[in-house]
Write a protein that holds these residues in place. Structure first.
Motif, PDB file in Angstrom:
ATOM      1  N   ASN A 138      15.508  85.707  -3.162  1.00 26.09           N
ATOM      2  CA  ASN A 138      16.328  84.501  -2.950  1.00 26.09           C
ATOM      3  C   ASN A 138      15.567  83.307  -2.412  1.00 26.09           C
ATOM      4  OD1 ASN A 138      18.178  86.969  -2.515  1.00 26.09           O
ATOM      5  ND2 ASN A 138      19.517  85.327  -3.141  1.00 26.09           N
ATOM      6  N   ILE A 139      14.299  83.159  -2.772  1.00 22.77           N
ATOM      7  CA  ILE A 139      13.555  81.981  -2.319  1.00 22.77           C
ATOM      8  C   ILE A 139      12.880  81.341  -3.521  1.00 22.77           C
ATOM      9  CG2 ILE A 139      11.541  83.408  -1.699  1.00 22.77           C
ATOM     10  CD1 ILE A 139      10.896  81.327   0.477  1.00 22.77           C
ATOM     11  N   VAL A 140      12.960  80.011  -3.587  1.00 18.81           N
ATOM     12  CA  VAL A 140      12.289  79.279  -4.668  1.00 18.81           C
ATOM     13  C   VAL A 140      11.465  78.169  -4.031  1.00 18.81           C
ATOM     14  CG1 VAL A 140      12.563  77.998  -6.818  1.00 18.81           C
ATOM     15  CG2 VAL A 140      14.249  79.706  -6.198  1.00 18.81           C
ATOM     16  N   LEU A 141      10.218  78.058  -4.475  1.00 21.14           N
ATOM     17  CA  LEU A 141       9.306  77.048  -3.942  1.00 21.14           C
ATOM     18  C   LEU A 141       9.004  76.044  -5.047  1.00 21.14           C
ATOM     19  CD1 LEU A 141       7.863  76.975  -1.180  1.00 21.14           C
ATOM     20  CD2 LEU A 141       5.897  78.051  -2.255  1.00 21.14           C
ATOM     21  N   PHE A 142       9.278  74.769  -4.770  1.00 26.89           N
ATOM     22  CA  PHE A 142       8.948  73.722  -5.743  1.00 26.89           C
ATOM     23  C   PHE A 142       7.876  72.810  -5.165  1.00 26.89           C
ATOM     24  CE2 PHE A 142      13.444  74.475  -7.117  1.00 26.89           C
ATOM     25  CZ  PHE A 142      13.152  74.898  -8.405  1.00 26.89           C
ATOM     26  N   SER A 143       7.085  72.219  -6.047  1.00 23.24           N
ATOM     27  CA  SER A 143       6.086  71.255  -5.595  1.00 23.24           C
ATOM     28  C   SER A 143       6.396  69.894  -6.191  1.00 23.24           C
ATOM     29  CB  SER A 143       4.696  71.702  -6.045  1.00 23.24           C
ATOM     30  OG  SER A 143       3.766  70.668  -5.784  1.00 23.24           O
ATOM     31  N   GLY A 144       6.385  68.861  -5.332  1.00 30.58           N
ATOM     32  CA  GLY A 144       6.427  67.491  -5.853  1.00 30.58           C
ATOM     33  C   GLY A 144       5.050  67.140  -6.394  1.00 30.58           C
ATOM     34  N   SER A 145       4.881  65.925  -6.874  1.00 30.13           N
ATOM     35  CA  SER A 145       3.604  65.577  -7.513  1.00 30.13           C
ATOM     36  C   SER A 145       2.593  64.984  -6.542  1.00 30.13           C
ATOM     37  CB  SER A 145       3.852  64.614  -8.670  1.00 30.13           C
ATOM     38  OG  SER A 145       4.577  63.500  -8.222  1.00 30.13           O
ATOM     39  N   SER A 146       2.935  64.894  -5.225  1.00 30.57           N
ATOM     40  CA  SER A 146       2.027  64.199  -4.305  1.00 30.57           C
ATOM     41  C   SER A 146       0.805  65.037  -3.920  1.00 30.57           C
ATOM     42  CB  SER A 146       2.763  63.774  -3.031  1.00 30.57           C
ATOM     43  OG  SER A 146       3.127  64.910  -2.290  1.00 30.57           O
ATOM     44  N   HIS A 147       0.971  66.371  -3.810  1.00 28.20           N
ATOM     45  CA  HIS A 147      -0.142  67.191  -3.321  1.00 28.20           C
ATOM     46  C   HIS A 147      -0.018  68.599  -3.890  1.00 28.20           C
ATOM     47  CE1 HIS A 147      -3.406  68.578  -1.052  1.00 28.20           C
ATOM     48  NE2 HIS A 147      -3.083  68.192   0.166  1.00 28.20           N
ATOM     49  N   HIS A 148      -0.297  68.739  -5.186  1.00 23.79           N
ATOM     50  CA  HIS A 148      -0.069  70.008  -5.879  1.00 23.79           C
ATOM     51  C   HIS A 148      -0.965  71.118  -5.344  1.00 23.79           C
ATOM     52  CE1 HIS A 148       0.914  72.696  -9.205  1.00 23.79           C
ATOM     53  NE2 HIS A 148       1.977  71.938  -9.323  1.00 23.79           N
ATOM     54  N   ASP A 149      -2.171  70.753  -4.944  1.00 21.58           N
ATOM     55  CA  ASP A 149      -3.148  71.727  -4.467  1.00 21.58           C
ATOM     56  C   ASP A 149      -2.643  72.463  -3.218  1.00 21.58           C
ATOM     57  OD1 ASP A 149      -5.745  72.958  -4.286  1.00 21.58           O
ATOM     58  OD2 ASP A 149      -6.172  71.600  -2.627  1.00 21.58           O
ATOM     59  N   LEU A 150      -2.078  71.702  -2.275  1.00 22.54           N
ATOM     60  CA  LEU A 150      -1.537  72.305  -1.041  1.00 22.54           C
ATOM     61  C   LEU A 150      -0.363  73.223  -1.378  1.00 22.54           C
ATOM     62  CD1 LEU A 150      -1.499  72.404   2.106  1.00 22.54           C
ATOM     63  CD2 LEU A 150       0.086  70.481   2.033  1.00 22.54           C
ATOM     64  N   SER A 151       0.522  72.765  -2.266  1.00 22.49           N
ATOM     65  CA  SER A 151       1.691  73.582  -2.656  1.00 22.49           C
ATOM     66  C   SER A 151       1.239  74.906  -3.257  1.00 22.49           C
ATOM     67  CB  SER A 151       2.551  72.836  -3.677  1.00 22.49           C
ATOM     68  OG  SER A 151       2.879  71.556  -3.214  1.00 22.49           O
ATOM     69  N   GLN A 152       0.189  74.852  -4.090  1.00 27.05           N
ATOM     70  CA  GLN A 152      -0.321  76.064  -4.740  1.00 27.05           C
ATOM     71  C   GLN A 152      -0.881  77.037  -3.702  1.00 27.05           C
ATOM     72  OE1 GLN A 152      -0.016  76.663  -8.244  1.00 27.05           O
ATOM     73  NE2 GLN A 152      -0.342  78.656  -7.290  1.00 27.05           N
ATOM     74  N   LYS A 153      -1.583  76.485  -2.694  1.00 27.77           N
ATOM     75  CA  LYS A 153      -2.142  77.339  -1.629  1.00 27.77           C
ATOM     76  C   LYS A 153      -1.020  78.012  -0.834  1.00 27.77           C
ATOM     77  CE  LYS A 153      -6.652  75.273  -0.778  1.00 27.77           C
ATOM     78  NZ  LYS A 153      -7.323  74.083  -0.294  1.00 27.77           N
ATOM     79  N   VAL A 154       0.049  77.253  -0.557  1.00 34.25           N
ATOM     80  CA  VAL A 154       1.190  77.814   0.183  1.00 34.25           C
ATOM     81  C   VAL A 154       1.845  78.924  -0.646  1.00 34.25           C
ATOM     82  CG1 VAL A 154       3.500  77.311   1.087  1.00 34.25           C
ATOM     83  CG2 VAL A 154       1.634  75.715   1.532  1.00 34.25           C
ATOM     84  N   ALA A 155       2.033  78.658  -1.943  1.00 38.00           N
ATOM     85  CA  ALA A 155       2.652  79.652  -2.841  1.00 38.00           C
ATOM     86  C   ALA A 155       1.804  80.921  -2.915  1.00 38.00           C
ATOM     87  CB  ALA A 155       2.845  79.055  -4.228  1.00 38.00           C
ATOM     88  N   ASP A 156       0.470  80.747  -3.036  1.00 41.89           N
ATOM     89  CA  ASP A 156      -0.432  81.909  -3.109  1.00 41.89           C
ATOM     90  C   ASP A 156      -0.344  82.738  -1.828  1.00 41.89           C
ATOM     91  OD1 ASP A 156      -1.208  80.966  -5.544  1.00 41.89           O
ATOM     92  OD2 ASP A 156      -3.132  80.142  -4.878  1.00 41.89           O
TER      93      ASP A 156
END
Length: 318
Positions: free
Chosen positions: A3-21
């Motif tokens: 029940n969790i979904v993580l979305f990334s805006g376009s400002s800092h995709h690299d950080l979002s990817q690290k958080v997701a990983d």
């Protein structure tokens, strides 16, 4: 983590990817584009019904476009029946406009808080707010995380003579921040009193404290045009400091900032990756980056599981 979904805006995709990983999740499908008249269009590409949604978007780059994109994404998830929407904003936009310092001045940070609430955000996770009272501008829960544990870790690992250092605040407003770090390291601190004639321009500076024959570490929450910290570094060297480091949470580095840092007597300018720094690092070898993705990831995990986040105020997650 169900029940969790993580979305990334376009400002800092690299950080979002690290958080997701770090969380072992895939980033959710989202398409952001602009119409020819520059209106922002967002399409959420998967079901969020009943889900706990986290949207990572930092206030950097094209700030107004990124803020608008975040508001639209929050609203899109909210009206698609998600159970809760959390905006993860590592660098909060408009945070410096947090008080009415002259007549007819806006309090834009409060306006941004209202916009986020109206868009449908249920919770905000941010890092090192420029002024912690901004949390009071919201009627929803705000978790203001601190880069301090990661900063302390960096100092101990990368400055060999850290026991002979002095922590310096480049302005009176950061006194609380430097005293906290100085106490944790068991070293002394100093302040620089600055007077401004107008925004982004420092008139004169006075150093309060003794930095002679010490390693001076300037600590601040953000550096924009870097006039203040470069002036401060010169002042510290004049006062007898052996080396000067600068540690900043948000390295905005706009305008003449990079050339100022290159010409200033810094050993290193250390920033976190709340704002992307890859391009800046190419043109300025002094810039070093502390990764804070694990702090954000752990905050998201704890929030989702209903656990306390206060552990992160004094520890870096392993």
């Amino acid at each position: 983590m169900p029940n969790i979904v993580l979305f990334s805006g376009s400002s800092h995709h690299d950080l979002s990817q690290k958080v997701a990983d770090r969380l072992g999740l895939e980033l959710g499908k989202v398409i952001t584009k602009k119409f020819s008249n520059q209106e922002t269009c967002v399409e959420i590409g998967e079901s969020v019904r009943g889900e706990d949604v986290y949207i990572i978007q930092s206030g950097c780059g094209e700030i107004n476009d990124n803020l608008m994109e975040l508001l639209i994404m929050i609203n899109a998830c909210k009206i698609a029946s998600s159970s809760r929407v959390t905006a993860v904003i590592p660098c909060f936009p408009y945070a410096r406009q947090d008080k009415k310092d002259k007549s007819r001045a806006p309090i834009s940070a409060k306006l941004v808080a209202n916009m986020l609430s109206v868009a449908g955000a249920d919770h905000i996770i941010t890092m090192d707010l420029h002024a912690s009272q901004i949390q009071g501008f919201f009627d929803i829960a705000v978790d203001n995380l601190y880069a301090e544990p990661a900063v302390l870790q960096w100092i101990r690992e990368n400055i060999p003579e850290w026991k002979n250092c002095i922590i310096v605040s480049p302005d009176a407003g950061g006194a609380k921040r430097v005293t906290s770090i100085a106490d944790r390291l068991n070293v002394e601190f100093a302040l620089i009193h600055k007077e401004r004639k107008k925004a982004n321009e420092v008139d004169r500076m006075v150093l309060v404290g003794d930095v002679k024959d010490r390693v001076a570490i300037l600590v601040d929450d953000m550096a924009d045009t870097c006039g203040t910290i470069c002036h401060a570094a010169d002042k510290l060297i004049d006062a007898g400091a052996i080396k000067v480091y600068a540690i900043l949470t948000h390295g905005i580095f706009s305008g003449p900032a990079i050339s100022r840092i290159n010409n200033a007597p810094f050993e290193a300018v250390v920033v976190t990756n709340t704002i992307p720094q890859e391009e800046k690092m190419k043109s300025c070898p002094k810039i070093q980056v502390i990764d804070i993705s694990m702090i954000l990831a752990e905050a998201i995990r704890r929030t989702h599981n209903g656990e306390s986040v206060s552990y992160l105020f004094s520890h870096v997650p392993l």
